[in-house]
Structure formats: C-alpha cells, structure tokens
Design a protein around this motif. Structure first.
Motif, mmCIF file in Angstrom:
data_model
loop_
_atom_site.group_PDB
_atom_site.id
_atom_site.type_symbol
_atom_site.label_atom_id
_atom_site.label_comp_id
_atom_site.label_asym_id
_atom_site.label_seq_id
_atom_site.Cartn_x
_atom_site.Cartn_y
_atom_site.Cartn_z
ATOM 1 N N PRO A 78 0.825 -1.210 0.000
ATOM 2 C CA PRO A 78 0.000 0.000 0.000
ATOM 3 C C PRO A 78 0.861 1.262 0.000
ATOM 4 C CG PRO A 78 -0.803 -1.570 1.616
ATOM 5 C CD PRO A 78 0.513 -2.102 1.118
ATOM 6 N N LEU A 79 0.385 2.305 -0.644
ATOM 7 C CA LEU A 79 1.094 3.572 -0.661
ATOM 8 C C LEU A 79 0.950 4.236 0.706
ATOM 9 C CD1 LEU A 79 -0.179 4.807 -4.124
ATOM 10 C CD2 LEU A 79 2.154 4.096 -3.591
ATOM 11 N N GLY A 224 -8.985 6.001 -2.538
ATOM 12 C CA GLY A 224 -9.442 4.626 -2.442
ATOM 13 C C GLY A 224 -8.736 3.926 -1.301
ATOM 14 N N ALA A 225 -9.511 3.332 -0.379
ATOM 15 C CA ALA A 225 -8.912 2.731 0.819
ATOM 16 C C ALA A 225 -8.083 1.496 0.503
ATOM 17 C CB ALA A 225 -10.005 2.382 1.821
ATOM 18 N N HIS A 226 -8.254 0.919 -0.685
ATOM 19 C CA HIS A 226 -7.506 -0.292 -1.038
ATOM 20 C C HIS A 226 -6.080 0.016 -1.458
ATOM 21 C CE1 HIS A 226 -8.711 1.408 -4.791
ATOM 22 N NE2 HIS A 226 -8.245 0.437 -5.532
ATOM 23 N N LEU A 227 -5.759 1.292 -1.652
ATOM 24 C CA LEU A 227 -4.433 1.654 -2.145
ATOM 25 C C LEU A 227 -3.575 2.379 -1.112
ATOM 26 C CD1 LEU A 227 -5.418 3.000 -5.692
ATOM 27 C CD2 LEU A 227 -4.368 0.808 -5.152
ATOM 28 N N TYR A 228 -4.202 2.930 -0.096
ATOM 29 C CA TYR A 228 -3.512 3.865 0.776
ATOM 30 C C TYR A 228 -3.408 3.403 2.217
ATOM 31 C CZ TYR A 228 -3.261 8.046 -2.217
ATOM 32 O OH TYR A 228 -2.947 8.956 -3.179
ATOM 33 N N GLU A 229 -2.343 3.837 2.874
ATOM 34 C CA GLU A 229 -2.261 3.891 4.326
ATOM 35 C C GLU A 229 -1.808 5.294 4.683
ATOM 36 O OE1 GLU A 229 0.251 0.913 5.983
ATOM 37 O OE2 GLU A 229 -1.094 -0.742 5.468
ATOM 38 N N LEU A 230 -2.451 5.902 5.668
ATOM 39 C CA LEU A 230 -2.064 7.239 6.112
ATOM 40 C C LEU A 230 -1.130 7.122 7.306
ATOM 41 C CD1 LEU A 230 -5.451 9.180 5.951
ATOM 42 C CD2 LEU A 230 -3.682 8.984 4.210
ATOM 43 N N GLN A 231 -0.095 7.924 7.293
ATOM 44 C CA GLN A 231 0.889 7.896 8.376
ATOM 45 C C GLN A 231 0.830 9.214 9.133
ATOM 46 O OE1 GLN A 231 5.062 6.191 8.090
ATOM 47 N NE2 GLN A 231 5.521 8.351 7.875
#
Length: 244
Positions: A78-79, A224-231
């Motif tokens: 994931p990005l 899109g929640a399938h591509l990302y993680e937020l840090q």
C-alpha cells in the motif's frame, strides 16, 4: 467478547481475512497464496466461495493470477502517505486540474473556514495520478475575500503552489489540522477514481492555519482505501502525560 454478528456473505468474510493479511504483510508482496484446496480447508468454505473471494481481491488489485503457476499478492505494498505532505516526493506522481469555481462550500468546509451563511469560497479541484492511474480526488477551498483576484481564483496550475500565493498575501501556512473518516464512495468518486466494487474511500478534511490560527484553506482529499495507508507523526514532549 463478540458484540455483534457478521452478516456479510461468506466470500466477503474470506476476502476480508486475506486482505488483512496482505495489509499487515503476513502475506508479503509477491508471495504466492496457498492452493484453493488449502484455502477451502482453512476457511471451511466451498470452492465457489473461495473463487469469489479471490476474484474480489483481484478486482481490488490485491492479487493477480499467473497462468499455470497460481495466485500471487501484488508486488507493490500500500502507498504510505505522510499526512504532513500533499504530494509524495516521487516523480511518478502528478496532478491534473479539474476546475476552479467560486461557490458555497459544503457545511463542514464553511465551518472550518469560519465562513458566515452565504459566504462563498474559491474551490480548486484536482486529481492525483500515479504513473497515469487515478489515486485521489482533492478539492481545496479558500475564502473568497482572500482568493479573489489572485492566482487561486484563476484556471491553470499555480507556479509554486497555493502556499506561495498565501505567503505573498501575508498569510503563511503555520499549521494544519486533519480529520479522517471512511465511507462508501459517491458515484463521481467511483467513476473518477475507477474504484473496484464495494471499495470504501478515505476522506481527509485538512484545515490550514496561518498566524493567530486563522484558517486560510480547507481541503477535502478522497482516496481509495484499497491503495492507501495514512501515516501520522506526533512529537511527545511528556510521555507520562499520556498515561491512563
């Protein structure tokens, strides 16, 4: 202790378990999935259920098939996007400007900017691309009394970006506050972001503050929640202050 019942179809439950393993790295990028027979035994599920779960994950981009070899986890994790940055420091990312309008903003944006009823804002909408693929829709709002007759209110990309314009107006960016939520996508978001079926989105409302905590920009970022993680990153000055 369980407090509810999972009423989702069985294939969605299986897909959820596998998706979680992919996101946590227990199923690493490029790893081969267990065989269908092994998955059927593990989840006590029929072949049709397993195949439907795998198709769902393939549609979301988590898995891919290799003819004659099996099913593999996507090579790219994931990005991970640092919430402190608008654009990752990577040349494969780019923005396209969709439109620039002066209008009445959504209620939460108006409240974040401290606008009175009827006050307008300039909205700049963009789409973030990664290697040409859509990843994020963003809409940045600026109080009309700030943005009028500046590059913020005009079509076209801004050299140096909005921060440079705001700084030139004596409104340098000093801090920001993020509110993050998740929800099903709107029709426009599905079409613009080319989202797989049933994929939720992450909605990030960012308010930029200038001197004296004056709000000068509010942006709605949808991914899109399938591509990302937020840090999120936070400095803790007194660890003991967080004891419970």
């Amino acid at each position: 202790m369980p407090r509810g019942t999972d009423h989702r179809p069985r294939y969605e439950q299986v897909a959820a378990e596998l998706r979680e393993q992919i996101l946590t790295g227990d199923l690493a990028p490029g790893a081969q999935l267990p065989s269908t027979a092994q998955l059927m035994a593990r989840f006590d599920a029929a072949n049709a259920t397993i195949q439907r779960a795998l198709k769902s994950l393939k549609d979301e981009g988590f898995l891919n098939s290799r003819v004659g070899k099996g099913v593999y986890v996507r090579n790219q994790p994931p990005l991970v996007i640092d919430t402190g940055a608008y654009l990752p420091p990577d040349g494969s990312f780019s923005y396209e400007l969709i439109d620039v309008e002066t209008l009445s903003p959504p209620a939460d944006v108006a409240a974040a900017l401290g606008l009175a009823d009827g006050e307008e804002a300039v909205r700049r909408r963009r789409i973030l691309l990664h290697d040409g693929q859509p990843l994020e829709l963003s809409a940045s709002y600026y109080p009309a009394d700030i943005a009028a007759n500046t590059a913020l209110s005009k079509p076209g990309k801004i050299k140096g970006g909005a921060p440079k314009v705001l700084a030139g107006l004596g409104l340098p960016q000093r801090a920001f506050v993020d509110r993050v939520s998740a929800r099903p996508p709107t029709r426009e978001e599905v079409e613009m972001l080319d989202l797989p079926v049933r994929t939720p989105v992450i909605r990030q409302l960012r308010v930029v503050l200038s001197d004296d905590d004056r709000p000068v920009e509010a942006s709605v970022l949808v991914k899109g929640a399938h591509l990302y993680e937020l840090q999120f990153r936070r400095l803790v000055s007194d660890p003991e202050a967080n004891d419970v």
